[in-house]
Enzyme design. Structure first.
Site, PDB file in Angstrom:
ATOM      1  N   ASP A  75      -7.906  -5.482  -0.024  1.00 53.03           N
ATOM      2  CA  ASP A  75      -8.320  -6.310  -1.160  1.00 53.03           C
ATOM      3  C   ASP A  75      -7.918  -7.769  -1.023  1.00 53.03           C
ATOM      4  O   ASP A  75      -8.328  -8.597  -1.837  1.00 53.03           O
ATOM      5  CB  ASP A  75      -7.726  -5.723  -2.446  1.00 53.03           C
ATOM      6  CG  ASP A  75      -8.297  -4.346  -2.717  1.00 53.03           C
ATOM      7  OD1 ASP A  75      -7.518  -3.391  -2.872  1.00 53.03           O
ATOM      8  OD2 ASP A  75      -9.540  -4.225  -2.728  1.00 53.03           O
ATOM      9  N   HIS A 135       0.856  -1.199   0.000  1.00 46.63           N
ATOM     10  CA  HIS A 135       0.000   0.000   0.000  1.00 46.63           C
ATOM     11  C   HIS A 135       0.887   1.242   0.000  1.00 46.63           C
ATOM     12  O   HIS A 135       1.950   1.243   0.600  1.00 46.63           O
ATOM     13  CB  HIS A 135      -0.895   0.002   1.256  1.00 46.63           C
ATOM     14  CG  HIS A 135      -2.072   0.903   1.143  1.00 46.63           C
ATOM     15  ND1 HIS A 135      -1.976   2.247   1.406  1.00 46.63           N
ATOM     16  CD2 HIS A 135      -3.333   0.665   0.762  1.00 46.63           C
ATOM     17  CE1 HIS A 135      -3.170   2.793   1.210  1.00 46.63           C
ATOM     18  NE2 HIS A 135      -4.004   1.872   0.811  1.00 46.63           N
TER      19      HIS A 135
HETATM   20  C1  SDX Z   1      -6.225   0.071  -2.817  1.00 46.29           C
HETATM   21  O1  SDX Z   1      -4.431   4.573  -1.967  1.00 46.29           O
HETATM   22  C2  SDX Z   1      -5.397   3.937  -1.334  1.00 46.29           C
HETATM   23  O2  SDX Z   1      -5.773   4.299  -0.252  1.00 46.29           O
HETATM   24  C3  SDX Z   1      -5.989   2.749  -2.081  1.00 46.29           C
HETATM   25  C4  SDX Z   1      -6.985   1.905  -1.289  1.00 46.29           C
HETATM   26  C5  SDX Z   1      -8.254   2.674  -1.010  1.00 46.29           C
HETATM   27  O3  SDX Z   1      -8.971   2.274  -0.084  1.00 46.29           O
HETATM   28  O4  SDX Z   1      -8.582   3.596  -1.807  1.00 46.29           O
HETATM   29  O5  SDX Z   1      -6.433   1.464  -0.080  1.00 46.29           O
HETATM   30  C6  SDX Z   1      -7.396   0.683  -2.117  1.00 46.29           C
HETATM   31  O6  SDX Z   1      -5.990   0.394  -3.954  1.00 46.29           O
HETATM   32  C7  SDX Z   1      -5.330  -0.878  -2.063  1.00 46.29           C
HETATM   33  C8  SDX Z   1      -4.089  -1.335  -2.900  1.00 46.29           C
HETATM   34  C9  SDX Z   1      -4.549  -2.445  -3.843  1.00 46.29           C
HETATM   35  N1  SDX Z   1      -3.526  -2.784  -4.815  1.00 46.29           N
HETATM   36  C10 SDX Z   1      -2.892  -3.971  -4.759  1.00 46.29           C
HETATM   37  O7  SDX Z   1      -3.048  -4.815  -3.875  1.00 46.29           O
HETATM   38  C11 SDX Z   1      -1.985  -4.248  -5.949  1.00 46.29           C
HETATM   39  C12 SDX Z   1      -0.642  -4.770  -5.452  1.00 46.29           C
HETATM   40  N2  SDX Z   1       0.033  -3.704  -4.727  1.00 46.29           N
HETATM   41  C13 SDX Z   1       1.007  -2.917  -5.449  1.00 46.29           C
HETATM   42  O8  SDX Z   1       0.714  -2.706  -6.780  1.00 46.29           O
HETATM   43  C14 SDX Z   1       1.508  -1.722  -4.653  1.00 46.29           C
HETATM   44  O9  SDX Z   1       1.776  -2.160  -3.385  1.00 46.29           O
HETATM   45  C15 SDX Z   1       0.663  -0.466  -4.572  1.00 46.29           C
HETATM   46  C16 SDX Z   1       0.270   0.031  -5.925  1.00 46.29           C
HETATM   47  C17 SDX Z   1      -0.569  -0.720  -3.768  1.00 46.29           C
HETATM   48  C18 SDX Z   1       1.500   0.600  -3.882  1.00 46.29           C
HETATM   49  O10 SDX Z   1       2.579   0.842  -4.708  1.00 46.29           O
HETATM   50  P1  SDX Z   1       3.649   2.012  -4.364  1.00 46.29           P
HETATM   51  O11 SDX Z   1       3.279   2.741  -3.132  1.00 46.29           O
HETATM   52  O12 SDX Z   1       3.864   2.804  -5.598  1.00 46.29           O
HETATM   53  O13 SDX Z   1       4.899   1.187  -3.935  1.00 46.29           O
HETATM   54  P2  SDX Z   1       6.057   0.812  -4.906  1.00 46.29           P
HETATM   55  O14 SDX Z   1       5.502   0.297  -6.177  1.00 46.29           O
HETATM   56  O15 SDX Z   1       6.989   1.953  -4.939  1.00 46.29           O
HETATM   57  O16 SDX Z   1       6.693  -0.442  -4.135  1.00 46.29           O
HETATM   58  C19 SDX Z   1       7.701  -0.264  -3.164  1.00 46.29           C
HETATM   59  C20 SDX Z   1       8.509  -1.576  -3.239  1.00 46.29           C
HETATM   60  C21 SDX Z   1       8.971  -1.906  -4.656  1.00 46.29           C
HETATM   61  O17 SDX Z   1      10.148  -2.700  -4.532  1.00 46.29           O
HETATM   62  P3  SDX Z   1      11.615  -1.929  -4.664  1.00 46.29           P
HETATM   63  O18 SDX Z   1      11.588  -1.201  -5.986  1.00 46.29           O
HETATM   64  O19 SDX Z   1      11.663  -0.997  -3.457  1.00 46.29           O
HETATM   65  O20 SDX Z   1      12.617  -3.056  -4.606  1.00 46.29           O
HETATM   66  O21 SDX Z   1       7.663  -2.673  -2.854  1.00 46.29           O
HETATM   67  C22 SDX Z   1       7.510  -3.561  -3.946  1.00 46.29           C
HETATM   68  C23 SDX Z   1       7.898  -2.792  -5.190  1.00 46.29           C
HETATM   69  O22 SDX Z   1       8.357  -3.672  -6.202  1.00 46.29           O
HETATM   70  N3  SDX Z   1       6.087  -3.954  -3.962  1.00 46.29           N
HETATM   71  C24 SDX Z   1       5.664  -5.200  -4.160  1.00 46.29           C
HETATM   72  C25 SDX Z   1       4.257  -5.130  -4.034  1.00 46.29           C
HETATM   73  N4  SDX Z   1       3.888  -3.864  -3.784  1.00 46.29           N
HETATM   74  C26 SDX Z   1       5.031  -3.138  -3.741  1.00 46.29           C
HETATM   75  N5  SDX Z   1       6.313  -6.355  -4.431  1.00 46.29           N
HETATM   76  C27 SDX Z   1       5.543  -7.464  -4.590  1.00 46.29           C
HETATM   77  N6  SDX Z   1       4.190  -7.473  -4.470  1.00 46.29           N
HETATM   78  C28 SDX Z   1       3.517  -6.332  -4.195  1.00 46.29           C
HETATM   79  N7  SDX Z   1       2.175  -6.341  -4.097  1.00 46.29           N
END
Ligand code: SDX
Length: 429
Positions: free
Chosen positions: A364, A306
């Site tokens: 989710d 998140h």
């Molecule tokens: C919702 O914003 C809100 O409030 C949203 C929400 C709401 O109520 O409105 O809470 C609802 O959208 C919840 C989130 C649902 N999405 C997912 O579950 C999809 C999977 N999650 C990711 O896509 C991700 O975690 C996000 C999009 C939710 C957040 O992404 P960020 O904040 O842009 O984080 P990032 O991509 O910069 O990740 C930081 C690190 C990265 O690794 P490094 O580059 O530091 O090595 O964490 C890793 C990412 O690769 N990472 C993950 C991951 N999420 C982040 N690695 C594996 N699996 C994951 N799910």
């Protein structure tokens, strides 16, 4: 306001900016005068360090895993309140008294029917259209039928439009579901509460009486509460930006639905269940965890991570409890997909990759298992998210419209394209 200042030094240039304090949470540096004073922009494409507005509706402490709606913890609202009470709280700022609650429930109840001409919109879609496509289309069309509540400068029209959307989203969502399964639409019933009415419109058929299970209705209502609002997430920011141009609230909410559809946002509940089915059995979890950590693989664990929560999403904990409650009521003893989900969560939470990055289950992760058990197909999961989030979008939109300092949102950019050059005729290319 505080007399604290932030100073910016660029070479021998020195600039000062006001620091503003909120009631809780991080201070902000007011950089509105930055471009005028320094001829420079800030650069923050994902808004990871940028506050887009001032708001008094919802507060998240991502490190502590805290979510407050007008100061009330989500755990207490989910346990002691109901969805329409939460709607009132988000819209008006305080929990309603008994007479206020009764009046609000009545006003919502008497707006649940849809203009009958709108039923024809559904028949323009293929039966196998994704229901989120139907939601974007039908909600966007509301302004064509309820033009008498689109003058955003009129407080009364703003409130009627707000009530209409909160009231009609369950009707539209249920119709989208019925259309997709080829069953006749079921009209709303004013004798049922909000969640029971929704379940009845989804699962009743004309051929026989359908009794809503009160425990399942309570679980549905709680799921709506958990999804109601969440600060300036992507879809809420979309609604605010669309509203900042003066677009009517129906069009703004349709824009929010479109944004929520993305798998990185509200579409994650559908994607998470699809992922759990793809994993299938606990012995395949290590393969998928390895893929999630592999930078060359675009796969991510859906329902994990998140932008704000770097701790357990408090909504996920309540959702997990609701999952067990619903499966128990339905007599589903051992759901293999739930076993995979719980084992995946356990493995991930012990893995340094996820711990170091603060990656925990979000709302989710478990919602899909619960919604599936309630009888909804996977494609309906984000529709239900949009149904519940409508009140959050509306409350945030209302707050923006009523802010006297409100301006149209128009970000700037870092331009990296070609410098000015002259046109080249076809024969010279
Ligand atoms: C919702 O914003 C809100 O409030 C949203 C929400 C709401 O109520 O409105 O809470 C609802 O959208 C919840 C989130 C649902 N999405 C997912 O579950 C999809 C999977 N999650 C990711 O896509 C991700 O975690 C996000 C999009 C939710 C957040 O992404 P960020 O904040 O842009 O984080 P990032 O991509 O910069 O990740 C930081 C690190 C990265 O690794 P490094 O580059 O530091 O090595 O964490 C890793 C990412 O690769 N990472 C993950 C991951 N999420 C982040 N690695 C594996 N699996 C994951 N799910």
């Amino acid at each position: 306001m505080t007399d604290k200042k932030a100073t910016l030094n660029i070479g021998d240039e020195h600039y000062e900016f006001d620091i503003r304090e909120g009631s809780i949470g991080p201070d902000v540096i007011d950089i509105a005068p930055l471009y005028k004073n320094t001829d420079r922009f800030t650069f923050d494409p994902g808004f990871t360090s940028t506050a887009s507005c001032e708001s008094a509706i919802t507060y998240i402490d991502g490190d502590a895993g805290v979510l407050l709606h007008r100061g009330y913890p989500i755990e207490q609202l989910a346990e002691k309140g109901d969805f329409l009470e939460t709607c009132y709280l988000l819209l008006y700022g305080d929990l309603p008294t008994a007479p206020q609650k009764e009046d609000f429930v009545n006003r919502v109840t008497y707006h649940t029917m849809l203009h009958d001409q709108m039923t024809k919109l559904f028949t323009g879609f293929r039966r196998d259209a994704h229901p989120m496509a139907v939601m974007v289309g039908v909600v966007g069309a509301l302004s064509a039928f309820y033009h008498d509540s689109t003058d955003i400068t009129d407080e009364n029209q703003r409130m009627i439009a707000s009530l209409r959307m909160i009231a009609k989203m369950p009707t539209i969502a249920a119709m989208a579901y019925k259309y997709s399964v080829g069953q006749p639409f079921v009209y709303p019933r004013n004798d049922l509460d909000y969640a029971s009415n929704f379940l009845h419109m989804c699962f009743a058929v004309p051929a026989e009486e359908y009794k809503v299970d009160p425990v399942l209705a309570r679980a549905m209502d709680r799921i709506f509460i958990l999804h109601a609002d969440h600060e300036q997430n992507a879809s809420t920011s979309t609604v605010r930006l669309a509203g900042s141009s003066g677009a009517n609230p129906f069009a703004c909410v349709a824009a929010g639905i479109a944004c929520l559809w993305g798998p990185a946002h509200g579409g994650a509940n559908e994607a998470a269940l699809t992922m759990l089915h793809e994993i299938g059995t606990p012995d395949r979890i290590p393969e998928f965890v390895a893929r999630a950590k592999d930078k060359s693989d675009p796969f991510r664990l859906m329902g994990f991570g998140h932008r704000v929560y770097k701790n357990y999403d408090p909504r996920a904990k309540i959702m997990q409890q609701t999952t067990h409650e619903v499966l128990g009521v339905l007599g589903i003893k051992d759901d293999p997909i739930l076993d995979v989900a719980m084992e995946l969560e356990k493995i991930a939470l012990e893995d340094p990759y996820f711990i170091e990055r603060g990656l925990y289950p979000n709302i989710d992760f478990y919602s899909g298992i619960t919604l599936k058990a309630l009888g909804f197909p996977t494609e309906m999961f984000t529709v239900l998210f949009s149904l519940a989030r409508t009140v959050g979008w509306i409350a945030q939109w209302k707050e923006m419209i009523e802010d006297p300092r409100q301006k149209i949102g128009r970000p700037r950019q870092l331009y990296t394209g070609p410098e000015k050059r002259d046109y080249v005729g076809m024969s010279d290319r």
